[in-house]
Design a protein around this motif. Structure first.
Motif, PDB file in Angstrom:
ATOM      1  N   GLY A  94      11.158  -5.747  -6.108  1.00  0.00           N
ATOM      2  CA  GLY A  94      10.818  -4.616  -6.945  1.00  0.00           C
ATOM      3  C   GLY A  94      10.721  -4.980  -8.417  1.00  0.00           C
ATOM      4  O   GLY A  94      11.181  -6.027  -8.857  1.00  0.00           O
ATOM      5  N   GLY A  95      10.116  -4.085  -9.189  1.00  0.00           N
ATOM      6  CA  GLY A  95       9.984  -4.275 -10.615  1.00  0.00           C
ATOM      7  C   GLY A  95       8.528  -4.219 -11.036  1.00  0.00           C
ATOM      8  O   GLY A  95       7.623  -4.137 -10.198  1.00  0.00           O
ATOM      9  N   PRO A  96       8.262  -4.284 -12.333  1.00  0.00           N
ATOM     10  CA  PRO A  96       9.237  -4.375 -13.417  1.00  0.00           C
ATOM     11  C   PRO A  96      10.034  -3.080 -13.608  1.00  0.00           C
ATOM     12  O   PRO A  96       9.628  -2.024 -13.151  1.00  0.00           O
ATOM     13  N   TYR A  97      11.136  -3.214 -14.324  1.00  0.00           N
ATOM     14  CA  TYR A  97      12.077  -2.121 -14.562  1.00  0.00           C
ATOM     15  C   TYR A  97      12.146  -1.827 -16.050  1.00  0.00           C
ATOM     16  O   TYR A  97      12.255  -2.746 -16.864  1.00  0.00           O
ATOM     17  N   ASP A  98      12.077  -0.562 -16.397  1.00  0.00           N
ATOM     18  CA  ASP A  98      12.211  -0.117 -17.783  1.00  0.00           C
ATOM     19  C   ASP A  98      13.337   0.903 -17.833  1.00  0.00           C
ATOM     20  O   ASP A  98      13.146   2.078 -17.541  1.00  0.00           O
ATOM     21  N   ASN A 103       4.946  -0.530  -7.180  1.00  0.00           N
ATOM     22  CA  ASN A 103       5.871  -1.414  -6.482  1.00  0.00           C
ATOM     23  C   ASN A 103       7.049  -0.588  -5.992  1.00  0.00           C
ATOM     24  O   ASN A 103       7.237   0.564  -6.407  1.00  0.00           O
ATOM     25  N   ILE A 104       7.847  -1.175  -5.123  1.00  0.00           N
ATOM     26  CA  ILE A 104       8.991  -0.467  -4.552  1.00  0.00           C
ATOM     27  C   ILE A 104      10.049  -0.159  -5.603  1.00  0.00           C
ATOM     28  O   ILE A 104      10.201  -0.876  -6.597  1.00  0.00           O
ATOM     29  N   ALA A 105      10.787   0.910  -5.365  1.00  0.00           N
ATOM     30  CA  ALA A 105      11.968   1.242  -6.154  1.00  0.00           C
ATOM     31  C   ALA A 105      13.103   1.564  -5.191  1.00  0.00           C
ATOM     32  O   ALA A 105      13.027   2.499  -4.409  1.00  0.00           O
ATOM     33  N   GLN A 106      14.126   0.739  -5.197  1.00  0.00           N
ATOM     34  CA  GLN A 106      15.336   0.936  -4.395  1.00  0.00           C
ATOM     35  C   GLN A 106      15.007   1.223  -2.919  1.00  0.00           C
ATOM     36  O   GLN A 106      15.203   2.326  -2.408  1.00  0.00           O
ATOM     37  N   PRO A 107      14.526   0.194  -2.223  1.00  0.00           N
ATOM     38  CA  PRO A 107      14.173   0.336  -0.806  1.00  0.00           C
ATOM     39  C   PRO A 107      15.388   0.683   0.044  1.00  0.00           C
ATOM     40  O   PRO A 107      16.509   0.261  -0.246  1.00  0.00           O
ATOM     41  N   ASP A 108      15.151   1.436   1.100  1.00  0.00           N
ATOM     42  CA  ASP A 108      16.247   1.894   1.954  1.00  0.00           C
ATOM     43  C   ASP A 108      15.870   1.735   3.426  1.00  0.00           C
ATOM     44  O   ASP A 108      16.158   0.726   4.048  1.00  0.00           O
ATOM     45  N   THR A 136       0.852  -1.183   0.000  1.00  0.00           N
ATOM     46  CA  THR A 136       0.000   0.000   0.000  1.00  0.00           C
ATOM     47  C   THR A 136       0.890   1.235   0.000  1.00  0.00           C
ATOM     48  O   THR A 136       1.783   1.367   0.841  1.00  0.00           O
ATOM     49  N   ARG A 137       0.660   2.145  -0.935  1.00  0.00           N
ATOM     50  CA  ARG A 137       1.436   3.379  -1.020  1.00  0.00           C
ATOM     51  C   ARG A 137       0.903   4.367   0.011  1.00  0.00           C
ATOM     52  O   ARG A 137      -0.207   4.886  -0.108  1.00  0.00           O
ATOM     53  N   LEU A 138       1.709   4.661   1.047  1.00  0.00           N
ATOM     54  CA  LEU A 138       1.269   5.514   2.142  1.00  0.00           C
ATOM     55  C   LEU A 138       1.610   6.978   1.946  1.00  0.00           C
ATOM     56  O   LEU A 138       0.941   7.850   2.516  1.00  0.00           O
ATOM     57  N   ALA A 139       2.649   7.272   1.176  1.00  0.00           N
ATOM     58  CA  ALA A 139       3.073   8.665   1.021  1.00  0.00           C
ATOM     59  C   ALA A 139       3.874   8.829  -0.253  1.00  0.00           C
ATOM     60  O   ALA A 139       4.519   7.887  -0.733  1.00  0.00           O
ATOM     61  N   THR A 140       3.830  10.037  -0.804  1.00  0.00           N
ATOM     62  CA  THR A 140       4.792  10.455  -1.831  1.00  0.00           C
ATOM     63  C   THR A 140       5.453  11.731  -1.321  1.00  0.00           C
ATOM     64  O   THR A 140       4.834  12.529  -0.604  1.00  0.00           O
ATOM     65  N   VAL A 155      10.107   9.076  -9.945  1.00  0.00           N
ATOM     66  CA  VAL A 155      10.200  10.532 -10.000  1.00  0.00           C
ATOM     67  C   VAL A 155       9.948  11.119  -8.615  1.00  0.00           C
ATOM     68  O   VAL A 155      10.648  12.027  -8.166  1.00  0.00           O
ATOM     69  N   ASN A 156       8.919  10.635  -7.933  1.00  0.00           N
ATOM     70  CA  ASN A 156       8.674  10.980  -6.532  1.00  0.00           C
ATOM     71  C   ASN A 156       8.884   9.731  -5.683  1.00  0.00           C
ATOM     72  O   ASN A 156       8.231   8.712  -5.912  1.00  0.00           O
ATOM     73  N   ASN A 157       9.805   9.798  -4.731  1.00  0.00           N
ATOM     74  CA  ASN A 157      10.000   8.658  -3.839  1.00  0.00           C
ATOM     75  C   ASN A 157       8.774   8.459  -2.958  1.00  0.00           C
ATOM     76  O   ASN A 157       7.985   9.382  -2.738  1.00  0.00           O
ATOM     77  N   MET A 158       8.631   7.235  -2.439  1.00  0.00           N
ATOM     78  CA  MET A 158       7.395   6.837  -1.778  1.00  0.00           C
ATOM     79  C   MET A 158       7.672   6.115  -0.459  1.00  0.00           C
ATOM     80  O   MET A 158       8.767   5.604  -0.233  1.00  0.00           O
ATOM     81  N   LEU A 159       6.626   6.081   0.374  1.00  0.00           N
ATOM     82  CA  LEU A 159       6.603   5.275   1.590  1.00  0.00           C
ATOM     83  C   LEU A 159       5.551   4.198   1.396  1.00  0.00           C
ATOM     84  O   LEU A 159       4.415   4.488   1.003  1.00  0.00           O
ATOM     85  N   TRP A 160       5.933   2.948   1.687  1.00  0.00           N
ATOM     86  CA  TRP A 160       5.060   1.796   1.451  1.00  0.00           C
ATOM     87  C   TRP A 160       4.764   1.064   2.751  1.00  0.00           C
ATOM     88  O   TRP A 160       5.586   1.047   3.676  1.00  0.00           O
ATOM     89  N   LEU A 161       3.597   0.405   2.769  1.00  0.00           N
ATOM     90  CA  LEU A 161       3.243  -0.535   3.827  1.00  0.00           C
ATOM     91  C   LEU A 161       3.151  -1.920   3.202  1.00  0.00           C
ATOM     92  O   LEU A 161       2.369  -2.145   2.276  1.00  0.00           O
ATOM     93  N   TYR A 162       3.982  -2.832   3.688  1.00  0.00           N
ATOM     94  CA  TYR A 162       3.977  -4.223   3.211  1.00  0.00           C
ATOM     95  C   TYR A 162       3.288  -5.094   4.261  1.00  0.00           C
ATOM     96  O   TYR A 162       3.648  -5.073   5.442  1.00  0.00           O
ATOM     97  N   THR A 163       2.286  -5.857   3.815  1.00  0.00           N
ATOM     98  CA  THR A 163       1.557  -6.777   4.684  1.00  0.00           C
ATOM     99  C   THR A 163       1.932  -8.200   4.289  1.00  0.00           C
ATOM    100  O   THR A 163       1.498  -8.684   3.236  1.00  0.00           O
ATOM    101  N   PRO A 164       2.758  -8.894   5.085  1.00  0.00           N
ATOM    102  CA  PRO A 164       3.317 -10.182   4.657  1.00  0.00           C
ATOM    103  C   PRO A 164       2.288 -11.224   4.264  1.00  0.00           C
ATOM    104  O   PRO A 164       2.512 -11.991   3.332  1.00  0.00           O
TER     105      PRO A 164
END
Length: 566
Positions: free
Chosen positions: A512-516, A528-533, A46-50, A553-562
């Motif tokens: 992560g992915g897909p990648y173009d 999907n995630i891009a370069q998690p930190d 779930t995308r929580l923030a940009t 272009v805008n980094n994001m904050l994600w919530l992952y539910t296993p």
């Protein structure tokens, strides 16, 4: 974590209307293994923030009460006033310990819109507690994020716009201290005194931690809070990654990262004394955090490009990630609880499963002992390199520890017997010694590492997670211990914690992915995630993931539910 590497990409990214953003991340290269390999479109994310253009999301921290903090690091200079300044902030209006299921994701902003220029939350809002340069009614005369000579507020070295790690230290109900690391060369740590009401947070005072007693710090990156309540800041010293990099420390005009100019900045911080390279690249504990903070450099944790250290509930076992390319994965076991000043350092040796699919391939882990020592013994060796400067540099030689010394140490240590007479070289050239002893030094961009302390102790959340921001380089070159398909969008790996808090297995959890690679905007799917930190493991086992990426272009904050995909 990267520093100011994304701004050069923004002109193209802002001008383009990304095909990936418009089409939900699909591209002609979705199933091309050279561009990240195949990846399922259905993910429990779930995308929580940009966050604003050009910025990296750093410093994920959640308090026991469910309050959250994160930072906006190096936003684009082209943004409107205020938004173009780095920020320390709080996520208000949401209890992170009680986040509901089924949150409606925040949308991906049009890169040409005002939404792309600010921080947007799916729940609640983002409250800025300070931006680079704030002086807090004179508490910080040079401003928030400013590094001054010997931390004396008498002369400036630089103004940083790279706030990173946050540590919350409570000091009463709804009050406490927020420590923030500044990821620069030299680095620093600020402390804000905060109190909370129904209207949000109030800053009641500010100070900078005095690191002059430990000769300053370098590239203070992510971190954690020890089980006994002290912040641990990580020195991400890339010059510690290999012997050849240390060798050029006193070479005038040398390039690389950090460069000779960075070394000279540290010399300015030290008021003219040329710095000793072996003073930088460790985990630094901030004792007395609610009083006058006192930094202690734990040389026992090894010298490397530290991203993060996480201490297990036994209060002795510490896992350590090293950023950069061709790096090891490390474990330190202290001799005594709540005391990192003495113990044993290990490096991981991994055995890959059959196959190369990055989405399914895991690794078995064993541990190779690198050395046993204590802070005092290691510092005696460090001090033997004091007094060297550019005048001592000899082309083709080194004034510091040589590769031959590394090899001799490794051979003697592996041979066994009484190694007490050996200089503790493993703690100063850690990655090189790990390689010489046969450990795996092929990890690329190994970033945040974290557990849920209470869940790990009880067994209710028996996992450790590690972010690999860019699965490329020596991980994907087809040789060595690690030979999987590249994934330029990154992977979060999960480790099962055993009863003694050892780990012997790592498996991909969020891929992560897909990648173009040819896209002019978002190169990784915006779904999907891009370069998690940064990572934060929640009480219920869910995972917060912050991005450090030029592939969104805008980094994001994600919530992952296993369990969402099961």
């Amino acid at each position: 974590m990267t520093i100011n590497t994304r701004k050069t990409q923004l002109a193209i990214a802002i001008a383009a209307t990304s095909l990936l953003a418009a089409c939900g991340g699909d591209s002609d290269n979705d199933n091309n293994p050279s561009n990240g390999g195949e990846q399922s479109a259905t993910l429990p994310l779930t995308r929580l923030a940009t966050i604003p253009l050009g910025a990296e999301l750093t410093g994920l921290e959640v308090t026991e009460e469910g309050d959250a903090f994160f930072n906006i690091q190096h936003p684009a200079d082209s943004l409107p006033d205020a938004e173009n300044k780095a920020a320390i902030g709080a996520w208000v209006g949401a209890n992170i310990n009680e986040l509901p299921a089924g949150i409606t994701p925040i949308t991906v902003p049009d890169p040409t819109s005002s939404d792309a220029e600010t921080t947007r939350m799916a729940l609640g809002s983002y409250q800025v507690l300070g931006r680079e340069g704030y002086n807090y009614r004179g508490d910080l005369p040079f401003g928030l994020g400013h590094i001054t000579v010997l931390d004396k507020n008498e002369a400036s070295v630089l103004q940083s716009n790279d706030p990173d790690f946050n540590a919350w230290i409570a000091d009463g109900e709804n009050s406490g201290y927020l420590f923030t690391a500044w990821e620069d060369r030299p680095g620093g740590v600020s402390r804000l005194a905060l109190s909370k009401t129904d209207d949000g947070w109030t800053v009641n005072g500010a100070l900078n931690v005095d690191f002059s007693g430990v000769n300053g710090t370098m590239i203070n990156c992510f971190g954690s809070v020890s089980p006994w309540g002290t912040p641990l800041t990580s020195e991400e010293n890339y010059m510690a990654s290999e012997v050849s990099a240390t060798a050029q420390w006193n070479q005038a005009g040398a390039g690389g990262y950090p460069s000779y100019n960075d070394v000279k900045n540290i010399q300015t911080y030290l008021d003219g004394t040329f710095p000793n390279p072996y003073d930088y690249g460790y985990i630094v504990e901030l004792t007395a955090p609610t009083g006058t903070p006192q930094p202690v450099k734990h040389f026992t944790t090894g010298r490397m490009a530290h991203e993060n250290a996480i201490i297990m509930p036994d209060e002795k076992t510490v896992y350590l990630t090293s950023d950069g390319g061709s790096q090891g994965f490390f474990k330190f076991v202290a001799d005594d609880t709540q005391n990192l000043s003495a113990g044993t350092l290990y490096a991981a040796k991994v055995t890959q499963d059959a196959g190369t699919d990055n989405a399914t391939t895991g690794f078995d882990i064993s541990w190779i002992e690198l050395g046993k020592s204590d802070n005092a013994t290691i510092e005696t060796l460090i001090r033997s390199f004091d007094g060297l400067d550019e005048n001592d540099f000899v082309e083709g030689d080194t004034n510091y520890i040589s590769q031959q010394q590394v090899d001799d140490y490794a051979a003697a240590y592996v041979a066994g017997g009484d190694n007490s007479a050996l200089d503790p070289i493993a703690f100063l050239e850690t990655n090189a010694v790990a390689m010489a002893m046969g450990a795996t030094t092929e990890f690329n961009k190994m970033e945040g590492i974290n557990i849920n302390p209470a869940g790990a102790a009880s067994g209710e959340v028996p996992y450790m997670y590690v972010a690999m921001a860019d699965v490329a380089g020596s991980m994907a070159d087809g040789t060595g211990d690690i030979a999987i398909d590249a994934n330029r969008c990154g992977i979060v790996y999960r480790f099962d914690l055993e009863t003694d808090f050892n780990v012997s297995r790592m498996e991909p959890a969020v891929v992560g992915g897909p990648y173009d690679g040819g896209a002019t905007g978002d190169k990784c799917s915006v779904d999907n995630i891009a370069q998690p930190d940064n990572l934060f493991v929640m009480n219920d086992g869910r995972l917060l993931i912050g991005e450090d990426s030029g592939n969104h272009v805008n980094n994001m904050l994600w919530l992952y539910t296993p369990n969402a995909a099961e």
